[in-house]
Design an enzyme around this catalytic site. Structure first.
Site, PDB file in Angstrom:
ATOM      1  CG  PHE A 106      -0.310   0.423   2.511  1.00  0.00           C
ATOM      2  CD1 PHE A 106      -0.240   1.766   2.851  1.00  0.00           C
ATOM      3  CD2 PHE A 106       0.234  -0.508   3.378  1.00  0.00           C
ATOM      4  CE1 PHE A 106       0.354   2.166   4.043  1.00  0.00           C
ATOM      5  CE2 PHE A 106       0.828  -0.125   4.565  1.00  0.00           C
ATOM      6  CZ  PHE A 106       0.898   1.228   4.894  1.00  0.00           C
ATOM      7  CE  LYS A 107       4.916   1.162   4.954  1.00  0.00           C
ATOM      8  NZ  LYS A 107       4.373  -0.199   5.197  1.00  0.00           N
ATOM      9  CG  ASP A 108       3.825   0.860  -4.553  1.00  0.00           C
ATOM     10  OD1 ASP A 108       5.007   1.229  -4.428  1.00  0.00           O
ATOM     11  OD2 ASP A 108       3.504  -0.301  -4.867  1.00  0.00           O
TER      12      ASP A 108
END
Ligand code: PLP
Length: 435
Positions: A106-108
C-alpha cells in the site's frame, strides 16, 4: 492547508513547508489544523466515480489553497496509476487490495503521491533534496520506486540488517541511480532514531536539504485517505457506515482512515490490528501508552515499538483517551495465530492473504465475534501482495504461489548496500562526506 506541530500548536506551516521538512523543528509531526468536510454531494456520488477522480476531489478539498486545480490533477494522475479493488469474501467481509502498485504494497500510494508533490514544489530550486527513509521493509522500496530517477532528488534508505525478507532486500538494494541503501546493524527503531536525530541536527540541516518520506511525512499520509472512500463506495450495501480493520505498525494507514472519517466518510469503527508489538492495543485496553523495543514477527512491517503516528491520533482527538477508545478498537495476534489465519482464509474462501492481511482478518473476526452482530460491513486492508511473503504463505497455506513479474524482475540483480553501525556520529559523517 495550515499545519501545526504535534509538540507545539503555535508552530504553523504551509503544506509545502511540511512536505519539504517532513518533521517540525521541535521534533513534532505536522498535523492539519483543519480537515474540511467534503460536500455531501461528493459522498452521494461516490458510487459513480473511480479512484483517480476520488483522489483528485479529496486532495482538492485539502490542498486547493496551495496547488492550482490543474497541477493537482496532474500530480494525482501521475501518482495514482493503479487501482485499489475490493474483493468480497462473504456478505459482510471484504478485502481492500492495496498491492496493485509497482512494489506490491500500500505504501506505493503515499510514496508516489509524495514524490510527485515534492518534485512539483522543488521544480524551481537548484538545491538537491536528500530524502532519508527508515524502513522495516516496504516503505523503502515504495519510496525508492516513487522517486527513482526523479530530477533533483536523492534517496538514502536505512534498513535493519538481516531483518527484512530477501525479496524486500532485493527491492531496496538493486535500483541504483539516485537511490542509496544503508544496511544498519540494529533494529528498525535504531534506523528511525538515526533519521530523527539527523533532522534535529543543526549542522546537517544547515548543510544539506534533508527531507523525510516516512509515514511521518504528511504527503505520504493524505493520499492514503483516498482508498478508504473508494472502498466504502464499492461495498454492495454502500451507504451504511463500514468497519475498517487496519494492520498497523507505525499507524500511518490507520491515521489516514481517521482523516477520511473527519472529512465525512461514514465509518462505524476502526480496528487497529497488531502483532506481538501491541503497544497501541495495550493503550486501548488500559489508557496507558508504554513504548517498548520492537520484537520480530512474521508480519514484519508492523514490528514497531513506538508508533510515530500515535502523536497524530492523540492530536486529532484532543488527547482524549475516551474518544479514541470509542473510535478505535484494537486486537493483537501471535505468529501462530497469523499462520493459522492464512491457512483458514485459504480453505474457507479460497483467498490467499499475506501475514499482515491475516492479522487484519483475525481482528475483524474477533470484533464481529465480540459484538455478536454483523450489522455493518467489515473491510480489511490487505497491505501487501502475498508473494512478498512467499515462504511464510506457502508454508502456512500449503500451496504454491507465483511471483508477479514486477516483483520477479529485481531478484536477479546485484545487491548494492553500505553497512553502517547504529551510531549516530557514523551516520552523520557518512551524510556530510557524501552530500
Ligand atoms: C507499512 C506496512 C504496514 C504498517 O502500516 P503503518 O501505516 O505503518 O501502520 C502494514 N503492512 C504492510 C505490508 C506494510 O508495508
Amino acid at each position: 492547508m495550515i499545519l501545526y506541530s504535534t509538540n507545539d500548536k503555535s508552530v504553523k506551516v504551509s503544506f509545502r513547508e511540511a512536505v519539504i521538512k517532513g518533521l517540525a523543528d521541535d521534533g513534532g509531526l505536522f498535523m492539519p489544523s483543519e480537515l474540511p468536510a467534503l460536500p455531501g454531494s461528493f459522498i452521494e456520488k461516490l458510487n459513480n466515480i473511480r479512484l483517480p477522480e476520488i483522489a483528485y476531489e479529496v486532495s482538492y478539498n485539502l490542498l486547493k489553497d496551495e496547488i492550482p486545480a490543474q497541477d493537482l490533477r496532474d500530480i494525482v494522475e501521475r501518482a495514482i496509476t493503479f487501482d485499489a479493488p475490493l474483493a468480497k469474501l462473504d456478505e459482510d467481509k471484504y478485502i481492500l487490495e492495496l498491492f496493485h502498485g509497482p512494489t506490491l504494497a500500500f505504501k506505493d500510494f503515499g510514496a508516489r503521491f509524495m514524490a510527485k508533490t515534492l518534485e512539483y514544489f522543488n521544480r524551481n530550486s537548484d538545491k538537491e533534496v536528500i530524502i532519508l527513509v527508515a524502513t522495516s521493509g516496504d516503505t523503502g522500496s515504495a519510496v525508492a520506486n516513487g522517486f527513482y530517477k526523479t530530477e533533483g532528488v536523492k534517496v538514502v534508505l536505512l534498513y535493519p540488517s538481516g531483518k527484512v525478507s530477501r525479496i524486500q532486500e532485493q527491492q531496496l538494494t538493486t535500483l541504483g541511480e539516485n537511490i542509496t541503501a544503508l544496511e544498519v546493524e540494529g533494529t528498525f527503531d535504531d534506523c528511525q532514531r538515526l533519521v530523527k536525530s539527523a533532522f534535529s541536527n543543526e549542522q546537517l540541516s544547515s548543510r544539506i536539504k534533508l527531507s523525510s518520506a516516512n509515514s511521518i511525512n504528511i504527503a505520504r499520509l493524505l493520499p492514503q485517505s483516498f482508498y478508504y472512500f473508494n472502498a466504502f463506495a464499492r461495498t454492495s450495501d454502500s451507504g451504511e457506515p463500514v468497519i475498517f480493520s487496519v494492520p498497523s505498525g507505525n499507524f500511518g494507514n490507520l491515521t489516514a482512515g481517521l482523516f477520511a472519517e473527519a472529512m465525512g466518510l461514514p465509518v462505524e469503527k476502526f480496528i487497529a490490528a497488531t502483532n506481538a508489538n501491541d503497544v497501541f492495543t495495550q493503550y486501548i485496553r488500559t489508557g496507558k501508552y508504554i513504548p517498548r523495543p520492537s520484537v520480530r514477527t512474521l508480519s514484519n512491517a508492523m514490528d514497531v515499538g513506538d508508533p510515530s503516528n500515535f502523536a497524530r491520533i492523540q492530536a486529532l482527538y484532543g488527547n482524549d483517551y475516551g474518544t479514541i477508545k470509542k473510535k478505535i478498537e484494537s486486537y493483537s495476534f501471535s505468529d501462530e495465530e497469523t499462520k493459522k489465519g492464512i491457512s483458514e482464509i485459504q480453505s474457507k474462501y479460497g483467498y490467499i492473504i499475506d501475514p499482515h492481511g491475516s492479522v487484519g482478518v483475525l481482528a475483524l473476526d474477533k470484533y464481529f465475534e465480540e459484538r455478536g452482530t454483523k450489522e455493518n460491513a467489515g473491510i480489511v486492508l490487505e497491505t501487501a501482495h502475498p508473494a512478498k511473503f512467499k515462504d511464510i504463505v506457502e508454508d502456512a497455506a500449503g500451496i504454491r504461489i507465483e511471483i508477479p513479474e514486477r516483483l520477479a524482475s529485481c531478484m536477479g540483480r546485484q545487491k548494492q548496500s553500505k553497512i553502517i553501525s547504529n551510531n549516530f556520529d557514523e551516520f552523520k559523517e557518512y551524510l556530510l562526506s557524501s552530500y
